[in-house]
Design an enzyme around this catalytic site. Structure first.
Site, mmCIF file in Angstrom:
data_model
loop_
_atom_site.group_PDB
_atom_site.id
_atom_site.type_symbol
_atom_site.label_atom_id
_atom_site.label_comp_id
_atom_site.label_asym_id
_atom_site.label_seq_id
_atom_site.Cartn_x
_atom_site.Cartn_y
_atom_site.Cartn_z
ATOM 1 C CE LYS A 1 6.912 128.343 50.948
ATOM 2 N NZ LYS A 1 5.825 127.214 50.639
ATOM 3 C CD1 TRP A 2 9.505 123.267 43.680
ATOM 4 C CD2 TRP A 2 7.829 123.120 42.168
ATOM 5 N NE1 TRP A 2 10.100 123.177 42.431
ATOM 6 C CE2 TRP A 2 9.225 122.899 41.528
ATOM 7 C CE3 TRP A 2 6.642 123.065 41.613
ATOM 8 C CZ2 TRP A 2 9.248 122.847 40.130
ATOM 9 C CZ3 TRP A 2 6.737 122.879 40.400
ATOM 10 C CH2 TRP A 2 7.698 123.109 39.503
#
Length: 283
Positions: free
Chosen positions: A27-28
């Protein structure tokens, strides 16, 4: 063409899980962006057309008829997402640093809506369509255990992971132009936890002011709104009345006599706590 982005649910108890029908990806920690290259190029956040804001993204390595979903991030020297820099650049062009678009899904391919295809198929179309460059990259699923992957993410201080069903369709509501929050995609966040003092409350919002022990003083670290239950508010109201020390236009201040446990994302460079969530009082 704007497409309301598909949103995630929190995994149960914010815990990772292994399931052969799913895969996990990083998850950026950035700002959600739809790259729409149909008749013309448009870059959409959830709330605005940001095409003119990001000139480095205005020559995307994708053919006409393509719409991508992903996250824009500013990368630090270690290649990690710097949310504070990303957010500052979105708010002010003077503070803006070049961004990278991390593509994790494709919604249109050669002018055809592919949101109804299984995610596994869309991932392959994404690989076939996007040529990676300095400013455009692909977010790929990891091989193996989501639980083990999350442990590695935590060890490196990254935001978290997303666990997605391999056969999931891209859920959106074009009629109402609203996003759909789906259990087909679940996020697991790398929260940190600590103890803080409650030092006041907002007159206009349902939030509490927080302070953090710093030597022989209590340092202000911002406000907390998330996780505060009605019963917690009722418990604090007599304290707010009895230990009031002053007030301003927007806030009422109290003596730091009550501590609570919070979970939070990280710290801003200013010293404020990012997204604190109330968990419990400390007696």
């Amino acid at each position: 063409m704007f497409i309301p982005p598909m949103l995630l649910q929190y995994a149960k108890n914010n815990e990772p899980f292994d399931d052969s029908s799913t895969f996990a990806e990083l998850k950026w920690d950035g700002i959600r962006l739809i790259v729409s290259n149909l008749d013309e190029l448009n870059l959409y956040t959830k709330n605005t057309n940001a095409t003119s804001k990001y000139p480095e993204l205005q020559n995307p390595p994708i053919p006409k008829g393509t719409v991508l979903d992903g996250e824009i991030v500013v990368l630090d020297e270690q290649g990690r997402a710097d949310f504070e820099a990303t957010n500052a650049g979105f708010r002010s062009s003077k503070l803006r640093k070049p961004v990278v678009f991390m593509a994790f899904d494709i919604l249109y391919h050669r002018g055809v809506d592919v949101t109804g295809l299984p995610l596994e198929h869309r991932k392959q179309l994404l690989e076939d369509t996007l040529i990676e460059t300095e400013h455009y990259r692909i977010v790929r699923p990891i091989e193996g255990s989501a639980e083990s992957f999350f442990n590695i993410v935590c060890q490196h201080g990254l935001e978290g992971i997303v666990i997605k069903k391999k056969n999931s369709k891209y859920e959106t509501d074009l009629r109402s132009m609203k996003s759909v929050r789906s259990w087909s995609w679940q996020k697991v966040i790398n929260y940190q936890r600590t103890e803080v003092f409650i030092t006041g409350y907002s007159k206009k919002e349902h939030s509490w002011l927080l302070g953090y022990p710093d030597g022989d003083r209590i340092r202000p670290i911002g406000a907390m709104e998330l996780g505060i239950t009605p019963s917690a508010r009722q418990s604090m109201w007599p304290v707010f009345q009895a230990y009031k020390t002053g007030e301003s236009k927007d806030h009422v201040y109290v003596q730091p006599v009550v501590r609570c446990k919070v979970k939070y994302r990280d710290w801003y460079k200013s010293g404020a706590m990012r997204l604190p969530v109330f968990e419990e009082f400390i007696v």
